[in-house]
Design a protein around this motif. Structure first.
Motif, short mmCIF file in Angstrom:
data_model
loop_
_atom_site.label_atom_id
_atom_site.label_comp_id
_atom_site.label_asym_id
_atom_site.label_seq_id
_atom_site.Cartn_x
_atom_site.Cartn_y
_atom_site.Cartn_z
N LYS A 49 0.83 -1.21 0.00
CA LYS A 49 0.00 0.00 0.00
C LYS A 49 0.87 1.26 0.00
O LYS A 49 0.56 2.23 -0.68
CB LYS A 49 -0.93 -0.01 1.22
N ARG A 50 1.98 1.23 0.76
CA ARG A 50 2.88 2.39 0.80
C ARG A 50 3.53 2.60 -0.57
O ARG A 50 3.71 3.74 -1.01
CB ARG A 50 3.95 2.20 1.88
N LYS A 51 3.90 1.50 -1.24
CA LYS A 51 4.52 1.62 -2.56
C LYS A 51 3.56 2.24 -3.56
O LYS A 51 3.98 2.99 -4.44
CB LYS A 51 4.96 0.24 -3.05
N GLU A 52 2.29 1.94 -3.43
CA GLU A 52 1.29 2.52 -4.33
C GLU A 52 1.24 4.04 -4.17
O GLU A 52 1.08 4.77 -5.15
CB GLU A 52 -0.09 1.94 -4.05
N ILE A 53 1.40 4.50 -2.94
CA ILE A 53 1.32 5.94 -2.67
C ILE A 53 2.49 6.68 -3.30
O ILE A 53 2.33 7.76 -3.88
CB ILE A 53 1.26 6.19 -1.14
N VAL A 54 3.70 6.11 -3.18
CA VAL A 54 4.89 6.81 -3.67
C VAL A 54 5.21 6.47 -5.12
O VAL A 54 6.06 7.11 -5.73
CB VAL A 54 6.12 6.49 -2.79
N ASN A 55 4.54 5.45 -5.66
CA ASN A 55 4.83 5.02 -7.02
C ASN A 55 3.53 5.05 -7.85
O ASN A 55 2.78 4.08 -7.88
CB ASN A 55 5.41 3.60 -7.02
N PRO A 56 3.24 6.17 -8.50
CA PRO A 56 1.99 6.29 -9.26
C PRO A 56 1.87 5.27 -10.39
O PRO A 56 0.77 4.87 -10.75
CB PRO A 56 2.04 7.72 -9.80
N MET A 57 3.01 4.82 -10.94
CA MET A 57 2.96 3.82 -12.01
C MET A 57 2.49 2.48 -11.46
O MET A 57 1.76 1.75 -12.13
CB MET A 57 4.34 3.67 -12.66
N LEU A 58 2.90 2.15 -10.23
CA LEU A 58 2.44 0.91 -9.60
C LEU A 58 0.93 0.98 -9.35
O LEU A 58 0.20 0.02 -9.58
CB LEU A 58 3.19 0.68 -8.29
N MET A 59 0.47 2.14 -8.88
CA MET A 59 -0.96 2.31 -8.64
C MET A 59 -1.73 2.16 -9.95
O MET A 59 -2.79 1.50 -9.99
CB MET A 59 -1.24 3.68 -8.01
N GLU A 60 -1.19 2.73 -11.02
CA GLU A 60 -1.83 2.61 -12.34
C GLU A 60 -1.86 1.16 -12.80
O GLU A 60 -2.85 0.68 -13.37
CB GLU A 60 -1.09 3.47 -13.35
N ALA A 61 -0.76 0.44 -12.56
CA ALA A 61 -0.69 -0.97 -12.96
C ALA A 61 -1.73 -1.80 -12.21
O ALA A 61 -2.39 -2.66 -12.79
CB ALA A 61 0.71 -1.52 -12.68
N ARG A 62 -1.90 -1.53 -10.91
CA ARG A 62 -2.87 -2.29 -10.12
C ARG A 62 -4.31 -1.96 -10.55
O ARG A 62 -5.18 -2.83 -10.53
CB ARG A 62 -2.67 -2.02 -8.63
N LYS A 63 -4.54 -0.71 -10.93
CA LYS A 63 -5.86 -0.35 -11.44
C LYS A 63 -6.16 -1.13 -12.72
O LYS A 63 -7.28 -1.62 -12.92
CB LYS A 63 -5.93 1.16 -11.72
N LYS A 64 -5.16 -1.24 -13.56
CA LYS A 64 -5.33 -2.00 -14.81
C LYS A 64 -5.57 -3.48 -14.50
O LYS A 64 -6.39 -4.14 -15.15
CB LYS A 64 -4.09 -1.84 -15.68
N LEU A 65 -4.88 -3.96 -13.48
CA LEU A 65 -5.03 -5.37 -13.10
C LEU A 65 -6.44 -5.65 -12.58
O LEU A 65 -7.00 -6.73 -12.84
CB LEU A 65 -4.00 -5.73 -12.03
N TYR A 66 -7.03 -4.71 -11.86
CA TYR A 66 -8.39 -4.91 -11.35
C TYR A 66 -9.40 -5.05 -12.47
O TYR A 66 -10.45 -5.68 -12.30
CB TYR A 66 -8.80 -3.73 -10.46
N GLU A 67 -9.09 -4.49 -13.64
CA GLU A 67 -10.01 -4.57 -14.78
C GLU A 67 -10.13 -6.00 -15.31
O GLU A 67 -11.07 -6.31 -16.06
CB GLU A 67 -9.54 -3.65 -15.90
N VAL A 68 -9.20 -6.85 -14.93
CA VAL A 68 -9.24 -8.24 -15.38
C VAL A 68 -10.56 -8.89 -14.98
O VAL A 68 -11.12 -9.72 -15.71
CB VAL A 68 -8.05 -9.03 -14.79
N ASN A 69 -11.07 -8.52 -13.80
CA ASN A 69 -12.30 -9.12 -13.31
C ASN A 69 -13.53 -8.71 -14.11
O ASN A 69 -14.61 -9.29 -13.93
CB ASN A 69 -12.52 -8.75 -11.84
#
Length: 296
Positions: A49-69
């Motif tokens: 969760k902390r990495k998502e805050i400091v790394n916007p690209m990681l947050m974007e990647a996880r958002k894209k991953l959630y679309e899999v569902n």
């Protein structure tokens, strides 16, 4: 996403709460960690969760991953998982999903090699390959994905029949992770059975839980291969006493006749977690299935 040692608990949590595994949220996983009192896993969750805050690209990647569902199309799911990992190589979940959806095992190997290269370079820059960390890799949250990626490579190599390469990599993982958090020793038991190396199998078995199916089955296979009927029947009895469901499950699963039913959800997933460690060994010994059918 996590190791085999807590997968069973995840399945039990999903069953208890009447949820599909793929629908579990971060809150659900946090509840699981709280129930298990796995402080290290809670730390890992918070680090993500902390990495998502400091790394916007990681947050974007996880958002894209959630679309899999949002789609049941496996090709589309694979495309989105690949895209998520290309956005941020810190998104290890995307990497695992991409590998799971890829059917070509040579491509799987290329994918995991890319991950290992990235993780190793990152850890070298952070100083984790210094002497003080060797043997303690899994104790550090930052090093876990590297160890997990190495184990994933072991599984792929075993499927491809590159047994000696998988064997050498298992030894490397144990050198980095003395506590064997990913239970590599149980994979080594199967490799020794494949090699018909009775001495090393029996030696290593002393370092494992000898009552677990993952320890008993390699011995069953070994003595089948060595045509030692007395010892084969000894371990056959131990296995059936440990799990009366196992032999019928294996016969049906590896003959392609097994059909999953909601009523045996827990049994199926428990067995599938265990099958992961013996899969290549059973497939490499096809005559065993016919031999077991005579004993059933």
């Amino acid at each position: 996403m996590f190791d085999e040692k807590i997968k069973k608990k995840v399945y039990e949590y999903a069953l208890k709460n009447k949820k599909n595994i793929n629908e579990l949220t971060y809150e659900d996983y946090n509840n699981i960690f709280s129930e298990l009192k796995y402080i290290s896993y809670s730390d890992e969750f918070l680090l993500k969760k902390r990495k998502e805050i400091v790394n916007p690209m990681l947050m974007e990647a996880r958002k894209k991953l959630y679309e899999v569902n949002q789609t049941d199309n496996k090709d589309e799911q694979k495309r989105m998982a690949q895209l998520a990992y290309s956005i941020s190589k810190e998104c290890f979940e995307a990497l695992l999903l991409w590998i799971n959806l890829e059917e070509n095992y040579e491509l799987k190997l290329d994918i995991i090699e890319e991950c290992i290269f990235y993780e190793k370079n990152k850890l070298e820059r952070l100083g984790f390959f210094e002497k003080d960390y060797i043997g303690k890799f899994y104790e550090e949250v930052e090093t876990r994905n590297y160890i997990r990626a190495l184990k994933e490579k072991v599984n792929i190599l075993l499927f491809l029949g590159r047994i000696n390469l998988a064997f050498q990599l298992c030894l490397k993982i144990l050198e980095l992770n003395n506590n064997d958090d990913l239970e590599i020793k149980y994979l080594l038991l199967s490799i020794y059975a494949y090699k018909e190396d009775e001495d090393n199998l029996l030696r290593l078995k002393k370092e494992c839980d000898g009552n677990r199916l993952e320890a008993l089955i390699p011995l069953l296979v070994l003595y089948y291969k060595l045509d030692d009927k007395e010892k084969f029947l000894e371990y056959f009895d131990k296995i059936t006493n440990t799990s009366s469901d196992f032999i019928p499950f294996v016969n049906k699963f590896f003959s392609g006749k097994y059909q999953f039913a909601e009523s045996d959800f827990e049994l199926s997933n428990k067995m599938l977690v265990m099958i992961n460690n013996i899969n290549f060994l059973i497939h490499a010994t096809p005559g065993l299935i016919f031999y077991l059918e005579k004993l059933e």
